[in-house]
Design a protein around this motif. Structure first.
Motif, short mmCIF file in Angstrom:
data_model
loop_
_atom_site.label_atom_id
_atom_site.label_comp_id
_atom_site.label_asym_id
_atom_site.label_seq_id
_atom_site.Cartn_x
_atom_site.Cartn_y
_atom_site.Cartn_z
N UNK A 120 -39.77 -63.02 62.17
CA UNK A 120 -40.58 -63.49 63.28
C UNK A 120 -39.93 -63.30 64.64
N UNK A 121 -38.77 -62.62 64.69
CA UNK A 121 -38.13 -62.31 65.97
C UNK A 121 -37.97 -60.80 66.09
N UNK B 84 -35.69 -59.76 71.28
CA UNK B 84 -35.04 -61.08 71.26
C UNK B 84 -33.60 -60.96 70.78
N UNK B 85 -33.37 -60.13 69.76
CA UNK B 85 -32.00 -59.91 69.29
C UNK B 85 -31.12 -59.35 70.39
N UNK B 86 -31.68 -58.46 71.21
CA UNK B 86 -30.91 -57.87 72.31
C UNK B 86 -30.45 -58.93 73.30
N UNK C 243 -42.44 -63.58 89.08
CA UNK C 243 -43.39 -62.54 89.47
C UNK C 243 -43.86 -61.74 88.26
N UNK C 244 -42.93 -61.42 87.37
CA UNK C 244 -43.29 -60.66 86.17
C UNK C 244 -44.27 -61.45 85.30
N UNK C 245 -44.07 -62.78 85.24
CA UNK C 245 -44.97 -63.63 84.46
C UNK C 245 -46.34 -63.72 85.14
N UNK C 246 -46.32 -63.93 86.46
CA UNK C 246 -47.57 -64.07 87.21
C UNK C 246 -48.43 -62.80 87.12
N UNK C 247 -47.76 -61.63 87.17
CA UNK C 247 -48.48 -60.35 87.12
C UNK C 247 -48.79 -59.92 85.68
N UNK C 248 -48.33 -60.74 84.71
CA UNK C 248 -48.56 -60.47 83.28
C UNK C 248 -48.03 -59.09 82.88
N UNK C 249 -46.83 -58.79 83.36
CA UNK C 249 -46.19 -57.51 83.04
C UNK C 249 -45.43 -57.65 81.72
N UNK C 250 -45.66 -56.72 80.85
CA UNK C 250 -45.04 -56.79 79.52
C UNK C 250 -43.65 -56.15 79.55
N UNK C 251 -42.70 -56.91 80.08
CA UNK C 251 -41.33 -56.41 80.19
C UNK C 251 -40.66 -56.43 78.82
N UNK C 252 -40.73 -57.57 78.17
CA UNK C 252 -40.22 -57.78 76.82
C UNK C 252 -41.14 -58.78 76.14
N UNK C 253 -40.92 -59.02 74.86
CA UNK C 253 -41.74 -60.04 74.22
C UNK C 253 -41.41 -61.41 74.82
N UNK C 254 -42.29 -62.35 74.62
CA UNK C 254 -42.20 -63.64 75.30
C UNK C 254 -40.89 -64.38 75.03
N UNK C 255 -40.45 -64.38 73.77
CA UNK C 255 -39.21 -65.10 73.43
C UNK C 255 -38.01 -64.50 74.15
N UNK D 236 -35.73 -66.24 77.24
CA UNK D 236 -34.28 -66.40 77.15
C UNK D 236 -33.59 -65.83 78.39
N UNK D 237 -34.04 -64.67 78.82
CA UNK D 237 -33.44 -64.05 80.02
C UNK D 237 -33.67 -64.93 81.24
N UNK D 238 -34.89 -65.39 81.40
CA UNK D 238 -35.22 -66.24 82.54
C UNK D 238 -34.42 -67.54 82.53
N UNK D 239 -34.35 -68.18 81.37
CA UNK D 239 -33.68 -69.48 81.28
C UNK D 239 -32.18 -69.38 81.52
N UNK D 240 -31.60 -68.22 81.22
CA UNK D 240 -30.15 -68.06 81.36
C UNK D 240 -29.77 -67.07 82.46
N UNK D 241 -30.76 -66.72 83.29
CA UNK D 241 -30.53 -65.86 84.45
C UNK D 241 -29.83 -64.55 84.07
#
Length: 236
Positions: free
Chosen positions: A138-139, A143-145, A187-199, A203-208
């Motif tokens: 399920x990951x 997410x592993x990256x 901005x990436x979330x607001x524009x709904x840009x598919x940078x990576x999967x949500x999980x 993780x990137x956002x929460x840990x900068x």
């Protein structure tokens, strides 16, 4: 000589990178190309960790829907181990030392994941290739990256793609798509840009942890790693 603004980079490769022009599997020229691109990164002075997907071998699930998701993901994790072994051999062939680690026990085929050994190997100049995803179904390998990047104290996740950054839409389908040089996570979330999967993105956002998206096939990697946003998009 160090030309990069980063010290340690996690390179996220898709399995498709290794298949070249073939429908699936491994293409010799593609595998050699990946090794040479990794050497180019090393030549800029960065330490390189790699997470590789399995799309060249396994896309997950059976056409008739008979396979359950857990077993399908297990097959995908095993396929990443095969890809990691291929990367190791082609890197070794051009003089790049590689440490392989796998998130799942493989009975001696690959060493199991060990954070401290990975960090030590990176510091000594070895490329460390992480296989087996997160070790759990399920990951995704996205997410592993991010997980491995955070654990091994990487400065950025470099997502290898076939386009020179993030666009407002698929530039191959929509010629008028807008290319972004820099984006914030919000901005990436607001524009709904598919940078990576949500999980992974969360993780990137929460840990900068910044995400760098570039064309792995044609970009000047020295420019990319120097932070040139004309050849890559940075999300931070």
């Amino acid at each position: 000589m160090k030309n990069s603004i980063y010290s340690r980079v996690l390179l996220k490769l898709s399995g498709e990178t290794l298949k070249g022009s073939q429908a699936h599997g491994f293409e010799v020229d593609a595998c050699r190309f990946v090794a040479e691109r990794i050497r180019t990164m090393l030549d800029t002075g960065v330490e390189v960790a790699v997470v590789v997907g399995a799309g060249n071998l396994w896309r997950g699930g059976s056409a008739d829907g008979a396979m359950n998701r857990v077993d399908a993901d297990k097959m995908g994790m095993l396929a990443t181990a095969m890809n990691a072994i291929a990367i190791k051999n082609y890197c070794n062939a051009i003089g790049i030392p590689v440490l392989l680690q796998c998130a799942i026990p493989t009975g001696g085929f690959l060493p199991e994941y060990d954070r401290e050994k990975a960090i030590k190997a990176l510091g000594s100049g070895k490329v460390v290739v992480f296989a087996g995803g997160t070790g759990n179904p399920f990951f995704t390998t996205d997410t592993a990256s991010v997980l491995r990047a955070l654990e091994t104290e990487c400065d950025v996740v470099m997502k290898a793609t076939k386009v020179d950054g993030i666009y407002s839409a698929d530039p191959k389908k929509f010629p008028d798509a807008v290319r972004y040089e820099e984006l914030t996570f919000d901005e990436a979330i607001e524009k709904q840009l598919k940078v990576m999967d949500t999980s992974a993105f969360s993780l990137c956002r929460d840990h900068n942890l910044p995400i760098m998206v570039c064309d792995f096939f044609t970009a000047d990697l020295e420019q990319v790693l120097a932070g040139d946003t004309s050849v890559a998009t940075i999300v931070h």
